[in-house]
Design an enzyme around this catalytic site. Structure first.
Site, PDB file in Angstrom:
ATOM      1  N   LEU A  16      42.767  40.397  38.372  1.00 17.02           N
ATOM      2  CA  LEU A  16      41.963  41.456  37.788  1.00 17.02           C
ATOM      3  C   LEU A  16      40.547  41.441  38.369  1.00 17.02           C
ATOM      4  O   LEU A  16      39.961  40.400  38.543  1.00 17.02           O
ATOM      5  CB  LEU A  16      41.897  41.273  36.264  1.00 17.02           C
ATOM      6  N   ASP A  17      39.992  42.613  38.644  1.00 13.88           N
ATOM      7  CA  ASP A  17      38.637  42.751  39.179  1.00 13.88           C
ATOM      8  C   ASP A  17      38.483  42.075  40.523  1.00 13.88           C
ATOM      9  O   ASP A  17      37.363  41.770  40.930  1.00 13.88           O
ATOM     10  CB  ASP A  17      37.586  42.188  38.206  1.00 13.88           C
ATOM     11  N   GLU A  18      39.593  41.837  41.234  1.00 12.15           N
ATOM     12  CA  GLU A  18      39.479  41.094  42.485  1.00 12.15           C
ATOM     13  C   GLU A  18      40.196  41.780  43.631  1.00 12.15           C
ATOM     14  O   GLU A  18      40.378  41.194  44.678  1.00 12.15           O
ATOM     15  CB  GLU A  18      40.058  39.681  42.305  1.00 12.15           C
TER      16      GLU A  18
END
Lengths: 291, 291, 291, 291
Positions: D235-237
């Protein structure tokens, strides 16, 4: 030879421009391939797919480029002629020779010399010419020859321009006006025979004439900027290469506006010079394509 | 009353300006203290410590502000009179009433209405007036009255301006021209009696007249921007409140420049409106102090 | 004395901070007035009007400042003591003495020296200390003493730090790490007794450890930046003074990211140094107030 | 059919990527020419001329594109197969179908819907799905269907995700998380079968976990930003598409930081969506090429 950059050995930069029409990209790519070139980067732009202007920049690697150049040029002439296209082929390992004209201000001049020393600009600097002497020692510390050509009093600049032209003649591939505060004559531009790049302050809105920073202060502008452009006979009106701005407030004095402006000027000029030196800028009418 | 913002209850904003001289800050601060106010924020600027202009914005909290206002104002008159200073005292819990004038373009109009609904602008919006009807439904969805005042053909705009003035009269504290494409007459400005804020595109250099984005494209500008300013009789020339720019390239068409310009316009206008509504902007001659 | 700036003669900068409470601004302003000072600029900030922290920076002009300083300081002690406030009073005509610690990279070092020579930084530069010798000649060209303190191999840096401390002791008012690539020990920070400012690259997101530009390249970041901060024992984690970023694209190599990063680093560091030298930065916990 | 954009009729976008080798550009250009296509724009990038990855985006005009597509695709398979290259050919007149997932915040959602209505995004919006109902009326005002799928309490989201997948299945070409505040499971990503774009706040340095704006405030950051990226299991990466920042100061409260952040988020997300919709973004490992 030490002026050549071994990392760029056997790299050619081909610029093509002219009327757009189907098949140009294929023809150019096929030409590169049959001349044993491997495309490293390719940029292409058409102002309009129907009857527009076509611009292309191709960098390719070709073993033994120097030996093959004449052959490639012959192929280019034969291939692009029928399309009515213009082209230039340059060897990227040969740095362009850049002369700098300066006056008292040193911010643009020193930034260029320092970036050159760091290896950020693919150029050589055969000379700095100034109508003042204050920067002579700094320039020579960078190992660059400094010539003093005093500005000629009165509106006729023909004699000092003649001295400058004599220094430049045959020795340079382009000229940078690094806050050079003398008006350049149309005659000079015609005779110098190489591109001339200038930097000047820019505002929204523009302030014409003397004391622009004072006027900008009075008008309360919130942004000040700089524009780098090729010099044409319309002073400060040639094709724009690069622009940038910085925020200011009512607290900033006219002197501080000028200081902030100097920071933008040197940044914008150094980008414009790098792009010109790398053959990334194509002039077309009064604007530029920057690949 | 529902129009008042309870979070800002008992907060006053005092603006002071006039000729700078020793002791002003001390006198103002002492006045706030003896009137039981607690300073929340204070900004001060002097154009020059010697014979310059002095500007100050003080936000202070005072229990029972409404009851005390007359007394504070009497003290201000007595204290600041000897210094020859002008001042205004406003109750921050009372939002300013903002009328929006618009034409066909909706980008600035909708951004203001949407920010207002989110609580980002300390204003009420008693009305939107447009010389077109295309935005009526959107405006009313936001719960805001929409009035259509068709533009009057010919150079004489006195009748349509009279209609607009009648709608505005007594109902608004300032007017925003959100891409309102009609020329405002000097007579209108005189009679409207409240500040008028405008937004327009800005370039380096400026392009005068019709088709500015096409001209910017032809000239190959690398930045396009927007300027928000107070309207004076010199159209597009009043005191600047805020400016910003965005980068563009040769690839962007004139239409894309206009689209990018619209994004900058709405951002710049919304900042200018917020600052005006919070009494952060002081006009002085042809420029502004933005605290 | 030549180190003093005559343009700033008789200008004092007073920094006040501590627990917020009614009447501070009035008390400070009254104090300045009764000591015959004329306020030139005043910035004030309160983290919260109720039980927050109060910060104020007042620059005032006072004829014969040097002679009056002791008297003003006594008044400050008596006036601000009851409020529980801390204060510092500095004479703006006395430039701060800045030592620069550098390693091989010259971009931050030379930009500081060059801005200092242009008069953009109100400091003196008594020395540059480097663990390399490559910049010695450049530094001395600017008329600045250069000292070579080789870096000590192994994790124990106590001996080389002791040499540096001996050079700095009593001679400097703050230290700038201009891309100094040695880890500073907590012991050094304690003993140096003056503020230390550092610059480092910054990304969104952050990349920890070695080879940050390569990692940023692999992750395809679109912005690279730099952060200037006060050094605390948590390396790269002290109170931030200034930050900025520059746009990059997938075309930029890791080397070009580093080059672009260098431009941001020198710009950010020079702003942070100027603000510190002008007493515009107040540290509070792990953040700063920049007036 | 009304969903097709007549201005883009007969325009194809060809994306090619795979191992770089001599002759690709020539082969592709020849293929376009022999299929009667006229190149409108061409972007090309090689991560390394020797054993690097090759990426190309070609937009070409071909009369009767729809009728010729099968033939062109057969030629592509035959021509690019020997090079080991992957390719996709899309008809630019067919807008991609974009579903938006949202929660309570409306800033990103409304900006996308409004830009879509203005014609700035070459997409259709078959649905908005939210785990809240507050934006239903706004969404439907734009003529877009709104579906409410309440978030499932507890860590197991399989039932609500199943509902969302059923709505999306077969109906969309990509999904945008417009501040959708539910964690997306790896299972969802696998089954959704189309690209998912997310937007989140970004800081220098990064602040992990809850309350990032409060942490940013405590640390005194001077810039806050936003990152749009493709969603992967980390996530968010995922691969970054676009980033931007805005300047803030110590005066801004945590709430104001969040508000400024919202402005950057909607701007960054709308750019990322437009570029994705125009097939300008190529994913490669954990980064992107944006042409």
């Amino acid at each position: 030879m030490s002026l050549h950059n071994p990392a760029l050995r056997d790299r050619a930069c081909l610029i093509v421009h002219g009327p757009d029409q189907p098949g140009i990209v294929a023809a150019v790519a096929a030409l590169v391939t049959r001349n044993r070139g491997n495309i490293v980067s390719l940029d292409q732009y058409s102002s309009d797919p129907v009857e527009g202007d076509f611009f292309q920049r191709v960098v390719f690697h070709r073993p033994d480029l120097v030996a093959a150049t004449a052959e490639i040029e012959a192929d280019l002439a034969q291939t692009l002629g029928p399309f009515g296209l213009e082209w230039t082929l340059t060897d990227q390992s040969v740095p362009k020779r850049m002369a700098i004209l300066a006056s008292k201000s040193d911010h643009c001049l020193l930034d260029l010399l320092w970036r050159h020393r760091r290896g950020e600009l693919p150029v050589t600097v055969p000379m700095v010419i100034s109508n003042h002497t204050n920067t002579a020692e700094d320039v020579r510390t960078f190992g660059v020859p400094f010539f003093h050509v005093p500005s000629q009093p009165g509106p006729d600049k023909s004699e000092s321009e003649a001295q400058i032209l004599k220094l430049l003649e045959g020795n340079v591939d382009f000229v940078v006006l690094a806050r050079y505060m003398q008006v350049i004559s149309g005659d000079f531009l015609e005779r110098v025979g190489v591109p001339v790049i200038n930097i000047h302050h820019s505002f929204l809105p523009a302030f014409i004439g003397a004391g622009p920073y004072r006027k900008a202060k009075e008008r309360g502008v919130k942004l000040i900027g700089a524009t780098a452009h090729y010099v044409t006979e319309d002073l400060d009106e040639g094709p724009i290469i690069e622009q940038d701005v910085v925020r200011v407030t009512h607290v900033d004095t006219a002197e501080e506006l000028q200081r902030r402006g100097a920071d933008v000027e040197r940044a914008v000029l150094s980008r414009a010079v790098a792009w010109h030196a790398e053959d990334r800028v194509i002039r077309q009418g009064n604007h530029t394509i920057v690949f």
